[in-house]
Write a protein that holds these residues in place. Structure first.
Motif, PDB file in Angstrom:
ATOM      1  N   PRO A 112       7.815   8.935   3.683  1.00 24.38           N
ATOM      2  CA  PRO A 112       9.070   9.015   2.915  1.00 24.38           C
ATOM      3  C   PRO A 112       9.209   7.914   1.872  1.00 24.38           C
ATOM      4  CG  PRO A 112       9.470   9.368   5.258  1.00 24.38           C
ATOM      5  CD  PRO A 112       8.045   8.926   5.142  1.00 24.38           C
ATOM      6  N   ALA A 113       8.603   6.746   2.141  1.00 23.23           N
ATOM      7  CA  ALA A 113       8.712   5.634   1.198  1.00 23.23           C
ATOM      8  C   ALA A 113       8.028   5.929  -0.127  1.00 23.23           C
ATOM      9  CB  ALA A 113       8.114   4.365   1.813  1.00 23.23           C
ATOM     10  N   ALA A 114       7.115   6.901  -0.136  1.00 23.54           N
ATOM     11  CA  ALA A 114       6.401   7.222  -1.374  1.00 23.54           C
ATOM     12  C   ALA A 114       7.340   7.695  -2.473  1.00 23.54           C
ATOM     13  CB  ALA A 114       5.337   8.290  -1.093  1.00 23.54           C
ATOM     14  N   GLY A 115       8.506   8.196  -2.118  1.00 23.01           N
ATOM     15  CA  GLY A 115       9.470   8.629  -3.120  1.00 23.01           C
ATOM     16  C   GLY A 115      10.148   7.478  -3.837  1.00 23.01           C
ATOM     17  N   PHE A 116      10.104   6.282  -3.258  1.00 26.14           N
ATOM     18  CA  PHE A 116      10.766   5.111  -3.841  1.00 26.14           C
ATOM     19  C   PHE A 116       9.773   4.100  -4.429  1.00 26.14           C
ATOM     20  CE2 PHE A 116      13.424   6.625  -0.337  1.00 26.14           C
ATOM     21  CZ  PHE A 116      14.630   6.829  -0.983  1.00 26.14           C
ATOM     22  N   TYR A 117       8.538   4.131  -3.957  1.00 25.58           N
ATOM     23  CA  TYR A 117       7.576   3.072  -4.288  1.00 25.58           C
ATOM     24  C   TYR A 117       6.279   3.657  -4.839  1.00 25.58           C
ATOM     25  CZ  TYR A 117      10.591   0.239  -1.243  1.00 25.58           C
ATOM     26  OH  TYR A 117      11.658  -0.409  -0.675  1.00 25.58           O
ATOM     27  N   GLU A 118       5.542   2.797  -5.553  1.00 22.19           N
ATOM     28  CA  GLU A 118       4.178   3.111  -5.971  1.00 22.19           C
ATOM     29  C   GLU A 118       3.258   1.998  -5.490  1.00 22.19           C
ATOM     30  OE1 GLU A 118       1.731   4.354  -9.974  1.00 22.19           O
ATOM     31  OE2 GLU A 118       3.142   2.683 -10.106  1.00 22.19           O
ATOM     32  N   LEU A 119       2.342   2.324  -4.611  1.00 27.00           N
ATOM     33  CA  LEU A 119       1.411   1.321  -4.103  1.00 27.00           C
ATOM     34  C   LEU A 119       0.435   0.935  -5.204  1.00 27.00           C
ATOM     35  CD1 LEU A 119       0.407  -0.342  -1.719  1.00 27.00           C
ATOM     36  CD2 LEU A 119      -1.017   1.608  -1.029  1.00 27.00           C
ATOM     37  N   ARG A 120       0.425  -0.355  -5.545  1.00 23.77           N
ATOM     38  CA  ARG A 120      -0.434  -0.846  -6.619  1.00 23.77           C
ATOM     39  C   ARG A 120      -1.714  -1.486  -6.077  1.00 23.77           C
ATOM     40  NH1 ARG A 120       2.282  -1.874 -11.504  1.00 23.77           N
ATOM     41  NH2 ARG A 120       3.591  -0.053 -11.953  1.00 23.77           N
ATOM     42  N   SER A 121      -1.605  -2.163  -4.943  1.00 19.30           N
ATOM     43  CA  SER A 121      -2.787  -2.872  -4.450  1.00 19.30           C
ATOM     44  C   SER A 121      -2.686  -3.122  -2.953  1.00 19.30           C
ATOM     45  CB  SER A 121      -2.952  -4.214  -5.175  1.00 19.30           C
ATOM     46  OG  SER A 121      -4.012  -4.968  -4.618  1.00 19.30           O
ATOM     47  N   VAL A 122      -3.810  -3.000  -2.270  1.00 13.54           N
ATOM     48  CA  VAL A 122      -3.975  -3.538  -0.919  1.00 13.54           C
ATOM     49  C   VAL A 122      -4.916  -4.724  -1.078  1.00 13.54           C
ATOM     50  CG1 VAL A 122      -4.807  -3.145   1.421  1.00 13.54           C
ATOM     51  CG2 VAL A 122      -3.624  -1.311   0.202  1.00 13.54           C
TER      52      VAL A 122
END
Length: 414
Positions: A112-122
């Motif tokens: 669900p968090a994918a709707g609010f965030y964009e993962l840029r880096s691990v």
């Protein structure tokens, strides 16, 4: 607009919190939110971050659990609440020192968090001294929530699923040791970005910068997975590789194997290579155990599954990282299921089926420096069972004694 996210992974003591504090206090012009996870009743990392950045700054903390497993629900709620209730320009997530980064990243890619965030880096923080000790000539140690998991396992989890390595505490190793550490990291992840640091001091852009994180590409970039894909592709292209067991003359099989292999690897300066050992016939458990406990020093990483006599139902997974190795149960062989279930599984999944063994096989990837492939394969071949009953997995099951995991034992530490 989605908020960019950086996951700052790494084992206990690698320097994640020190690095995080350095980023937060630097002049980078971004308002950042921080989510810190610790395993103790008191979230020491959270308190350390709050003391460093001063009063009036909220740090969301998760305690008494690991984000990647039991705390996934709380973590999901925390990041969603942050997005709904606060305004910020970047989210920094510091998982606990025993969290695997892949399940944490999945929350921002598919949850669900994918709707609010964009993962840029691990980004994985690696302690250069601890890494050298775990993979080089130092003393292997264990570290984890229960004090029982090898440190090398935890380090490899972070390196094999990240797009950037912050190689910290470089002041604690010699120049030669640092070269060995970098070479070994390149062995595990050939193309990963490596940023050397001391005391976690670095340009904050090294943590905050980054394009969209490609979880699928990063997940497939580990050297052992690349080697296995090359091998399988060669299998598909070469009909002479339909069977890799005793039906082939050993020397001839090796010649075919060498011609079909793509030996692409990181720069030759590191002396890195990889190969796949692939056989159908089951191992004698006693002789196999001796070989697995005495693999060449040059083997840095090995992974795959085993077909072991006495375990006709169980596919066993072998994993070696540095000086530590283990065998556990990967699942059931489809060939061990009853007729209806076996038919259903064969129709729903692609597997190379053998008339004698079904889907039972050993398939191991070895990665390292200056490893004599033929000598190691010969040693493993000497472990394959032969003689009466060797062609019947159930007959073998009745006669073979072994220490490998089965119905009552789930893991063997080597």
């Amino acid at each position: 607009m989605s908020v960019p996210v950086t996951i700052l992974s790494g084992v206990l003591g690698a320097g994640k919190t020190t690095t995080l504090n350095h980023v937060l206090t630097a002049d980078h012009g971004r308002e950042a939110a921080v989510l810190v996870n610790d395993m103790g009743e008191v979230n020491v990392d959270s308190e350390a971050v709050e003391r460093r950045i001063g009063d009036g700054t909220d740090v969301v903390e998760l305690s008494n659990g690991c984000i990647c497993c039991g705390m996934a629900g709380e973590f999901e709620r925390a990041v969603t609440d942050l997005a709904l209730e606060e305004t910020f320009e970047h989210l920094l997530v510091e998982p606990s020192g025993i969290s695997e980064p892949k399940p944490v990243a999945r929350q921002f890619v598919r949850g669900p968090a994918a709707g609010f965030y964009e993962l840029r880096s691990v980004t994985t923080v690696v302690d250069a001294r601890a890494f050298y000790d775990a993979f080089g000539e130092g003393e292997a140690v264990r570290r984890g929530g229960d004090g029982d998991r090898p440190l090398s396992d935890l380090i490899v989890d972070g390196i094999e699923f990240c797009d950037r390595v912050l190689l910290n505490k470089t002041d604690l190793v010699t120049e030669a040791e640092l070269d060995a550490v970098i070479g070994t990291i390149r062995t595990l992840r050939p193309a990963v970005e490596i940023v050397p640091t001391t005391f976690g001091e670095l340009d904050p852009e090294a943590v905050l910068d980054g394009s969209a994180f490609d979880a699928e590409a990063v997940g497939a970039a580990a050297s052992w997975k690349r080697a296995l894909r090359r091998y399988d592709a060669a299998e598909d292209d070469d009909e002479t590789h339909d069977n890799h067991d005793e039906a082939h003359d050993h020397d001839e099989a090796h010649d075919d194997h060498d011609e079909a292999h793509d030996h692409s690897h990181p720069p030759e300066v590191y002396g890195i290579d990889s190969f796949v050992y692939d056989r159908r016939r089951p191992f004698d458990p006693g002789t196999l155990l001796e070989v697995l406990r005495d693999l060449p020093d040059g083997v840095v990483r090995a992974k795959g599954w085993l077909h072991v006599a006495g375990r006709p139902d169980h596919a066993l997974r072998f994993s070696l990282a540095g000086q530590e190795a283990s065998v556990d149960i990967a699942g059931r062989w489809v060939a061990s299921l009853d007729g209806a279930a076996r038919k259903r599984h064969r129709e729903s999944r692609e597997s190379v089926w053998d008339d004698r063994w079904g889907d039972r096989q050993t398939k191991l990837v070895f990665i390292g420096r200056d490893v004599d492939e033929r000598a190691l394969c010969d040693r493993l071949d000497d472990c394959l069972r032969a003689g009466d009953g060797a062609d019947d997995p159930h007959a073998v099951s009745a006669t073979a004694k072994n220490p490998f995991p089965g119905e009552t034992k789930t893991e063997l530490r080597l």
